[in-house]
Design a protein around this motif. Structure first.
Motif, PDB file in Angstrom:
ATOM      1  N   ASP A 162       0.793  -0.685  -0.252  1.00  0.00           N
ATOM      2  CA  ASP A 162      -0.016  -0.293  -0.646  1.00  0.00           C
ATOM      3  C   ASP A 162       1.130   0.850  -0.087  1.00  0.00           C
ATOM      4  O   ASP A 162       0.551   2.507  -0.652  1.00  0.00           O
ATOM      5  CB  ASP A 162      -0.734  -0.063   1.263  1.00  0.00           C
ATOM      6  CG  ASP A 162      -1.869  -0.828   1.050  1.00  0.00           C
ATOM      7  OD1 ASP A 162      -2.358  -1.584   0.079  1.00  0.00           O
ATOM      8  OD2 ASP A 162      -2.503  -1.262   2.150  1.00  0.00           O
ATOM      9  N   LEU A 163       2.152   1.507   0.427  1.00  0.00           N
ATOM     10  CA  LEU A 163       3.079   1.978   0.875  1.00  0.00           C
ATOM     11  C   LEU A 163       2.418   3.544   1.730  1.00  0.00           C
ATOM     12  O   LEU A 163       1.833   4.595   0.849  1.00  0.00           O
ATOM     13  CB  LEU A 163       2.988   3.301  -0.739  1.00  0.00           C
ATOM     14  CG  LEU A 163       3.931   4.167  -0.911  1.00  0.00           C
ATOM     15  CD1 LEU A 163       5.463   3.954  -0.359  1.00  0.00           C
ATOM     16  CD2 LEU A 163       4.509   4.973  -1.889  1.00  0.00           C
TER      17      LEU A 163
ATOM     18  N   VAL B 142      -7.759  -1.779  -7.774  1.00  0.00           N
ATOM     19  CA  VAL B 142      -6.869  -2.035  -7.283  1.00  0.00           C
ATOM     20  C   VAL B 142      -7.349  -2.244  -5.944  1.00  0.00           C
ATOM     21  O   VAL B 142      -7.546  -1.610  -5.727  1.00  0.00           O
ATOM     22  CB  VAL B 142      -6.025  -1.054  -8.408  1.00  0.00           C
ATOM     23  CG1 VAL B 142      -5.795  -1.322  -9.617  1.00  0.00           C
ATOM     24  CG2 VAL B 142      -6.109   0.135  -7.213  1.00  0.00           C
ATOM     25  N   MET B 143      -5.894  -2.565  -5.872  1.00  0.00           N
ATOM     26  CA  MET B 143      -6.097  -3.065  -4.166  1.00  0.00           C
ATOM     27  C   MET B 143      -5.419  -1.565  -3.117  1.00  0.00           C
ATOM     28  O   MET B 143      -5.240  -0.218  -3.808  1.00  0.00           O
ATOM     29  CB  MET B 143      -4.967  -3.908  -3.617  1.00  0.00           C
ATOM     30  CG  MET B 143      -5.545  -4.850  -3.750  1.00  0.00           C
ATOM     31  SD  MET B 143      -4.542  -6.090  -2.489  1.00  0.00           S
ATOM     32  CE  MET B 143      -5.843  -7.272  -2.120  1.00  0.00           C
ATOM     33  N   GLY B 144      -6.021  -0.821  -1.695  1.00  0.00           N
ATOM     34  CA  GLY B 144      -5.859  -0.419  -1.336  1.00  0.00           C
ATOM     35  C   GLY B 144      -7.250   0.457  -0.731  1.00  0.00           C
ATOM     36  O   GLY B 144      -8.099   0.791  -1.266  1.00  0.00           O
ATOM     37  N   ARG B 145      -7.431  -0.309   0.321  1.00  0.00           N
ATOM     38  CA  ARG B 145      -8.531  -0.017   0.973  1.00  0.00           C
ATOM     39  C   ARG B 145      -8.555   1.515   2.219  1.00  0.00           C
ATOM     40  O   ARG B 145      -9.715   1.485   1.694  1.00  0.00           O
ATOM     41  CB  ARG B 145      -8.801  -0.871   3.130  1.00  0.00           C
ATOM     42  CG  ARG B 145     -10.185  -1.235   3.194  1.00  0.00           C
ATOM     43  CD  ARG B 145      -9.754  -2.087   4.074  1.00  0.00           C
ATOM     44  NE  ARG B 145      -9.480  -3.581   3.536  1.00  0.00           N
ATOM     45  CZ  ARG B 145      -9.281  -4.269   4.399  1.00  0.00           C
ATOM     46  NH1 ARG B 145      -9.029  -4.331   5.609  1.00  0.00           N
ATOM     47  NH2 ARG B 145      -8.703  -6.095   3.693  1.00  0.00           N
ATOM     48  N   ASN B 146      -8.002   1.810   2.090  1.00  0.00           N
ATOM     49  CA  ASN B 146      -7.742   3.045   2.931  1.00  0.00           C
ATOM     50  C   ASN B 146      -6.480   4.509   1.753  1.00  0.00           C
ATOM     51  O   ASN B 146      -6.516   5.532   2.123  1.00  0.00           O
ATOM     52  CB  ASN B 146      -7.268   3.093   4.706  1.00  0.00           C
ATOM     53  CG  ASN B 146      -7.741   3.053   5.034  1.00  0.00           C
ATOM     54  OD1 ASN B 146      -9.693   2.777   5.536  1.00  0.00           O
ATOM     55  ND2 ASN B 146      -7.124   1.572   5.946  1.00  0.00           N
ATOM     56  N   CYS B 147      -5.961   3.304   1.034  1.00  0.00           N
ATOM     57  CA  CYS B 147      -4.766   4.375   0.845  1.00  0.00           C
ATOM     58  C   CYS B 147      -4.658   4.213  -0.774  1.00  0.00           C
ATOM     59  O   CYS B 147      -4.868   2.454  -1.937  1.00  0.00           O
ATOM     60  CB  CYS B 147      -3.324   3.870   1.109  1.00  0.00           C
ATOM     61  SG  CYS B 147      -2.264   4.359   0.301  1.00  0.00           S
TER      62      CYS B 147
ATOM     63  N   ILE C 202       8.444  -2.137   1.254  1.00  0.00           N
ATOM     64  CA  ILE C 202       8.690  -3.328   0.197  1.00  0.00           C
ATOM     65  C   ILE C 202       7.454  -3.765  -0.333  1.00  0.00           C
ATOM     66  O   ILE C 202       5.968  -3.849   0.988  1.00  0.00           O
ATOM     67  CB  ILE C 202       8.946  -4.168   1.683  1.00  0.00           C
ATOM     68  CG1 ILE C 202      10.532  -4.139   1.863  1.00  0.00           C
ATOM     69  CG2 ILE C 202       9.606  -5.540   0.348  1.00  0.00           C
ATOM     70  CD1 ILE C 202      11.854  -3.553   0.918  1.00  0.00           C
ATOM     71  N   GLY C 203       7.345  -4.432  -1.131  1.00  0.00           N
ATOM     72  CA  GLY C 203       6.299  -5.068  -2.094  1.00  0.00           C
ATOM     73  C   GLY C 203       5.500  -3.577  -3.196  1.00  0.00           C
ATOM     74  O   GLY C 203       4.526  -4.233  -4.244  1.00  0.00           O
TER      75      GLY C 203
ATOM     76  N   VAL D 262       2.588  -2.293  -8.181  1.00  0.00           N
ATOM     77  CA  VAL D 262       2.287  -1.983  -8.783  1.00  0.00           C
ATOM     78  C   VAL D 262       2.980  -2.079 -10.680  1.00  0.00           C
ATOM     79  O   VAL D 262       1.572  -1.821 -11.420  1.00  0.00           O
ATOM     80  CB  VAL D 262       3.523   0.057  -9.628  1.00  0.00           C
ATOM     81  CG1 VAL D 262       2.524   0.880 -10.077  1.00  0.00           C
ATOM     82  CG2 VAL D 262       2.168   1.012  -7.735  1.00  0.00           C
ATOM     83  N   ASN D 263       3.728  -2.649 -10.728  1.00  0.00           N
ATOM     84  CA  ASN D 263       3.875  -3.151 -12.269  1.00  0.00           C
ATOM     85  C   ASN D 263       3.134  -4.093 -12.373  1.00  0.00           C
ATOM     86  O   ASN D 263       2.606  -4.289 -13.429  1.00  0.00           O
ATOM     87  CB  ASN D 263       5.479  -3.712 -11.546  1.00  0.00           C
ATOM     88  CG  ASN D 263       6.555  -2.639 -12.121  1.00  0.00           C
ATOM     89  OD1 ASN D 263       6.667  -2.259 -13.091  1.00  0.00           O
ATOM     90  ND2 ASN D 263       7.292  -2.804 -11.131  1.00  0.00           N
TER      91      ASN D 263
END
Ligand code: F6P
Length: 320
Positions: free
Chosen positions: A127-128, A168-173, A137-138, A143-144
């Motif tokens: 999620d960064l 795309v993923m990211g529940r809060n971000c 990490i990840g 993103v790729n």
């Protein structure tokens, strides 16, 4: 410092194995013993712990996921669970614990540090979303994976002159969504950080781009917004343009880790051990101004995430 425990916790992230390998190899170099804890805090609570030797981590960087497995532990969120995790670390003679994971996992490490265990956190989440570090990490692999999928969806979207919603993923971000959107040059984006743009603005943008001659539209929606299927249906009914939704889901969490994730993974893992050799603990390893650094664990978790509004504006600025 003699015995180091290591665990991966929360959502797995490609590159976690590079961190594990670097921790084990760097620790053995300075004669620390390494104990691998399985399934995150769950393994600490149940004592699913065994020694890791140099050969145990041979070739693991090539693989996504985590060789130590991962879990989201509900028990660790309770005072009893926390106390038991601390006691188990003492029973196994763990002098310091290295926790590889996101916000929740590092919060668990901080709680253990308050009971007296020495800890180091290493940010790993696709999620960064940890303000304390420029990189987690990840993220790059996720993103790729997103970009590759969007390019494929774009081919069929343009063949049929349709609208595609890609979730795309990211529940809060919204960082994965933002980076994918800029990398692919999509029409518009819906992310949790921006609350004043909804389906009406998206439809307006699609119609505007069609009026300028565009024959296909891609909209990226972050998981936290959700409702991609419903959005596609609404667009189709309102505009008459055939619309489809694709939810990428957990494919973004897996796969061959990118060079960047391996590179940062290896360096952050080694950095954690160098901190422990200096008897420096209760820290989070971070990337700051492009360099590896460390920050106090409480301070790291207290930092409020800043949303880069310029990146968001760029998506819309570059949309036709
Ligand atoms: O933390 C990474 C992440 O993939 C988020 O993007 C997502 O919201 C969440 O984990 C999904 O978690 P789970 O796999 O437990 O459903």
């Amino acid at each position: 410092m003699k015995k180091i425990g290591i665990l991966t916790s929360g959502g797995d992230a490609p590159g976690m194995n590079s961190v594990i390998r670097a921790v084990v190899r760097s620790a053995l170099k300075v004669n620390f013993q390494v104990l691998g804890i399985k399934r995150g805090y769950e393994g600490l609570l149940s004592g699913d712990i065994s020694e890791l030797k140099s050969t145990d981590v041979l070739g693991i960087s090539d693989h996504g996921g985590t060789m130590l497995r991962s879990a989201r532990s509900e028990e660790m969120r309770t005072p009893d669970g926390l106390k038991r995790a601390y006691e188990m670390s003492k029973i196994f003679g763990i002098d310091a614990l290295i926790v590889i994971g996101g916000d929740g996992s590092i919060t668990g490490a901080k709680a253990l540090s308050e009971l007296g265990l020495k800890v180091i956190g290493i940010p790993a989440t696709i999620d960064l979303d940890l303000e304390c570090s420029e990189y987690t990490i990840g993220f790059d692999t996720a993103v790729n994976t997103g970009v590759e999928a969007i390019m494929k969806i774009s081919d069929t979207t343009s063949s049929h002159e349709r609208v595609s919603i890609v979730e795309v993923m990211g529940r809060n971000c919204g960082n994965i969504a933002l980076w994918c959107a800029i990398a692919c040059g999509v029409d518009d984006i819906l992310i949790p950080e921006v609350t004043d743009v909804g389906e009406n603005e998206i439809i307006h943008q699609i119609l505007q781009n069609r009026a300028k001659g565009k024959k296909q539209n891609i909209i990226i929606v972050a998981e936290g917004i959700g409702g991609s299927q419903e959005l596609a249906e609404k667009i189709q009914i309102t505009t008459g343009i055939v619309s489809r939704a694709t939810i990428l889901g957990h494919i973004q969490r897996g796969g061959f880790p990118s060079a960047l994730d391996r590179f940062h993974g290896a360096n952050m893992g080694s950095f954690a051990i160098s901190l422990l050799t200096e008897n420096n603990y209760n820290k989070v390893v971070v990337v700051k101004n492009g360099k590896y650094d460390h920050i106090d664990i409480t301070e790291a978790l207290n930092q409020k995430r800043c949303f880069d509004v310029e990146l968001y504006k760029r998506v819309r600025q570059l949309s036709i």
